[in-house]
Design an enzyme around this catalytic site. Structure first.
Site, PDB file in Angstrom:
ATOM      1  N   LYS A  75       0.833  57.855 -66.999  1.00  0.00           N
ATOM      2  CA  LYS A  75       1.639  58.087 -65.801  1.00  0.00           C
ATOM      3  C   LYS A  75       2.307  59.453 -65.908  1.00  0.00           C
ATOM      4  CE  LYS A  75       5.149  55.949 -62.864  1.00  0.00           C
ATOM      5  NZ  LYS A  75       6.016  54.775 -62.644  1.00  0.00           N
ATOM      6  N   GLY A  93      -3.838  55.250 -59.127  1.00  0.00           N
ATOM      7  CA  GLY A  93      -2.955  54.998 -58.006  1.00  0.00           C
ATOM      8  C   GLY A  93      -1.773  55.929 -58.030  1.00  0.00           C
ATOM      9  N   ASP A 107      13.490  45.051 -62.652  1.00  0.00           N
ATOM     10  CA  ASP A 107      12.535  45.296 -61.568  1.00  0.00           C
ATOM     11  C   ASP A 107      11.355  44.328 -61.666  1.00  0.00           C
ATOM     12  OD1 ASP A 107      11.727  46.466 -59.232  1.00  0.00           O
ATOM     13  OD2 ASP A 107      10.760  48.180 -60.183  1.00  0.00           O
TER      14      ASP A 107
END
Length: 667
Positions: free
Chosen positions: A369, A347, A465
């Site tokens: 990532k 993604g 978050d």
């Protein structure tokens, strides 16, 4: 030939047991053992409990022993074994192993991971278990009150140690205490001795090249007669998860009513070799002779090497050497993700792409990532923070394994979560609906992780978050809190100095707009929004909803004040939920969403409410409904401009995504 067979038979008789309650195994080749799950015996006689990720192995003597032959009193016994925990990477741990005395050698309901294949959440701690265990634990698990991530403990009917101590031994020469690392990869001796007359249980440990210490590491006065049954099985269980650690037993002896015979260390099987094999002397001598014949080949090879170095070039400064164990090579990550091809793409977040990979050395699945950083200023501070977060250990946290820097890229390596994000299961029309039992378990899991971050780790960690897209689901649908890109750390008792508003709209506490200071209470507010999101199947703010349902917290408050709070439950669930649990989650979500930070509970109180250890306050008595409506008005009338802390802005150029961080198997 006849004499060779005779000698072999005699040696096997010496190595094997002389009786069920008096035996010695200098290696397990030919031993009569009951092996379950991952446990096996290698060709050279090593008893392997685990050797790969997500596995548990059990090895028991197949015949029970008589611990109480008469008068209902447990006999004295003694055992000695040699073990070795060999990690794939230095100092990377993953649970451990236990010596077990139990009424059965089969545990069909025993769960993986921290439950060691013996217990499960319902059975652990039950007096009906009749289990005595000595644990060699290499993970700090707050749930079981562990001393540290490297300890020895005495357990009764569970994994909360009655007595424990950091792994060490008392020197017979100096008398001082010398520390041991259970995951050093080196073999170690363990002696467990119980005196049935004095009711004393002793546990001693030492390296195999050190004589048995005169003083035990653990000594406990305990009468096992009420715990141990007449007939009991003895054996071992080992467990590994996330980090690749192999658990070996090299030798074992046991004796009832006497001292177990000493193991012969010279005849114990060798551990598998770790690392490259040493070059032979013949190669060292012959190489200078062969080199001239391959001069042209070497010149060509140099050209290839130069091109490969350019291809896999990394940024490595002197200050990073102290973080060596947490740094991955770009070459390894390139191979793991098959060159970062689109086929491996999981993604795209706000500031980076996430790829699925498999590390070639350990076969561990990871999520990598890739983000960019434009400035050298602040990157050292950020890397230091990454390493600190990488030391977090909790079953409901996505493990940050390490990082890599290359040119203007930063690569973060995480555990791979095969079931994707909670957000996908709530809103993206998955093939199967998330049942209430899973939802409630996810809420409790994330709450436990936040309690660990706020109060139980060496520093206070503000996540900043918390949202459904940052809660990832493992293969067993356990919720794990991830994406620490916006996290900040500070010492217990200190004042957090964050003065910038960060996070995701809909989860931000009201006080952030005028103070800009994140606290544990602002995390609690975001967790309250998450609880309502999970229970109602609605986002905290959804412009596509009906006008009176656009602000979720306001909608739930109206349902509570006007009709019944259960009217806010996710209609996709129908009536398939526990009414008391649903009411608890909805009311607790409102309490955590209180506009006044002083009125919000701490995460320790939240866990007490969820575990029913404390009653939930009466919400109707404090004007919460009107206050919640004020929160809805605040959310609906403010256009917050989110910004980022300077250390992240300078070090990562806003790499921390305020959108979905995809560390999972769904696009």
């Amino acid at each position: 030939m006849f004499y060779k067979l005779l000698m072999w038979f005699l040696l096997m008789r010496l190595a094997a047991s002389e009786g069920d309650d008096d035996f010695i195994y200098n290696g397990f080749r030919g031993a009569n053992m009951s092996l379950e799950r991952a446990a096996k015996i290698t060709s050279n006689g090593l008893l392997v409990l685990t050797n790969s990720v997500l596995q548990t192995g059990l090895a028991f003597c197949p015949i029970p022993l008589q611990f109480k032959p008469s008068h209902g009193i447990t006999q004295s016994f003694s055992t000695n074994f040699v073990f070795a925990f060999v990690p794939q990477y230095p100092n990377v741990s993953s649970f451990g192993a236990i010596f077990v005395i139990a009424p059965s050698k089969e545990f069909p309901e025993g769960q993986l991971g921290q439950y060691m294949g013996i217990f499960n959440p319902k059975s652990i701690g039950n007096s009906s278990n009749h289990i005595v265990a000595i644990e060699l634990d290499t993970v700090l698990d707050p749930e079981f009150g562990d001393t540290n991530e490297n300890h020895v403990g005495i357990d009764i009917n569970g994994l909360n140690s009655i007595k424990s101590a950091p792994a060490a031994y008392f020197s017979n020469v100096s008398g001082g205490l010398k520390n041991l690392s259970l995951i050093s990869g080196e073999p170690m001796d363990v002696w467990i001795e119980y005196n049935g007359v004095q009711n004393q249980l002793n546990v001693t440990i030492s390296p195999i090249d050190v004589p048995k210490p005169d003083r035990p590491l653990l000594s406990l006065m305990v009468d096992l007669s009420s715990i141990v049954l007449d007939d009991m099985y003895i054996g071992f269980s080992g467990s590994t998860r996330t980090a690749p650690v192999s658990h070996y037993i090299l030798g074992w002896s046991f004796k009832m009513n006497g001292r177990a015979r000493a193991l012969d260390h010279r005849h114990l099987p060798r551990l598998p070799r770790i690392g490259p094999k040493k070059k032979s002397e013949l190669l060292k001598i012959g190489l200078p002779v062969i080199v001239p014949f391959f001069t042209l080949a070497v010149i060509s090879a140099i050209g290839l090497i130069v091109r490969r170095k350019i291809k896999f070039a990394e940024v490595l400064e002197d200050w990073e050497r102290e973080y060596g164990t947490h740094r991955f090579s770009y070459k390894d990550l390139f191979k793991a993700t098959k060159g970062f091809t689109d086929k491996q793409l999981l993604g795209v977040g706000g500031f980076g792409r996430v790829y699925r990979g498999v590390l070639s050395a350990s076969k561990i699945e990871v999520a990598v990532k890739r983000v960019s950083h434009k400035s050298r200023q602040g990157i050292r501070e950020f890397i230091s923070e990454i390493i600190s977060l990488g030391r977090l250990r909790h079953r409901n946290l996505v493990q940050l394994l390490g990082y890599c820097r290359r040119k203007r890229e930063l690569l973060l390596v995480y555990d791979f979560m095969p079931n994707g994000s909670l957000d996908r299961f709530l809103f993206d029309h998955p093939k199967s609906m998330l049942r209430w039992s899973h939802r409630f378990g996810i809420i409790k899991g994330v709450a436990s992780a936040l309690l660990y971050l706020h109060e139980e780790w060496e520093q206070v960690v503000l996540h900043r978050d918390i949202k459904a897209s940052n809660v990832l689901l493992d293969s067993e649908m356990n919720g794990k809190l991830g994406d620490f890109g916006l996290a900040r750390l500070y010492d217990h008792g200190a004042d957090p100095r964050t003065t910038r508003i960060v996070g995701t709209f809909g989860y931000l506490a009201p006080e952030l707009t005028w103070t800009g200071k994140a606290t544990t209470s602002t995390d609690v507010f975001a967790f309250g929004a998450l609880m309502l999101e999970v229970a109602c199947g609605k986002r905290p703010i959804d412009p596509r909803s009906l006008a009176d349902e656009e602000m979720l917290v306001e909608w739930v408050s109206k349902c509570w004040r006007r009709w019944t709070i259960l009217a806010a439950a996710d209609p996709k669930l129908g009536l398939d939920y526990e009414v008391e649990e649903m009411e608890l989650v909805l009311k607790l979500g409102l309490l955590c969403s209180h506009p006044s930070s002083a009125e919000r509970p701490s995460m320790r109180q939240v866990m007490q409410f969820l575990d029913r250890d404390a009653p939930l306050p009466d919400l109707s008595s404090d004007g919460l409904g009107a206050a919640i409506l004020a929160v809805g008005h605040y959310m609906g009338s403010h256009d917050l401009r989110l910004s980022y802390p300077s250390s992240l802005e300078q070090g990562l150029a806003k790499t921390a995504s305020v959108e979905e961080s995809v560390l999972s198997g769904g696009r």
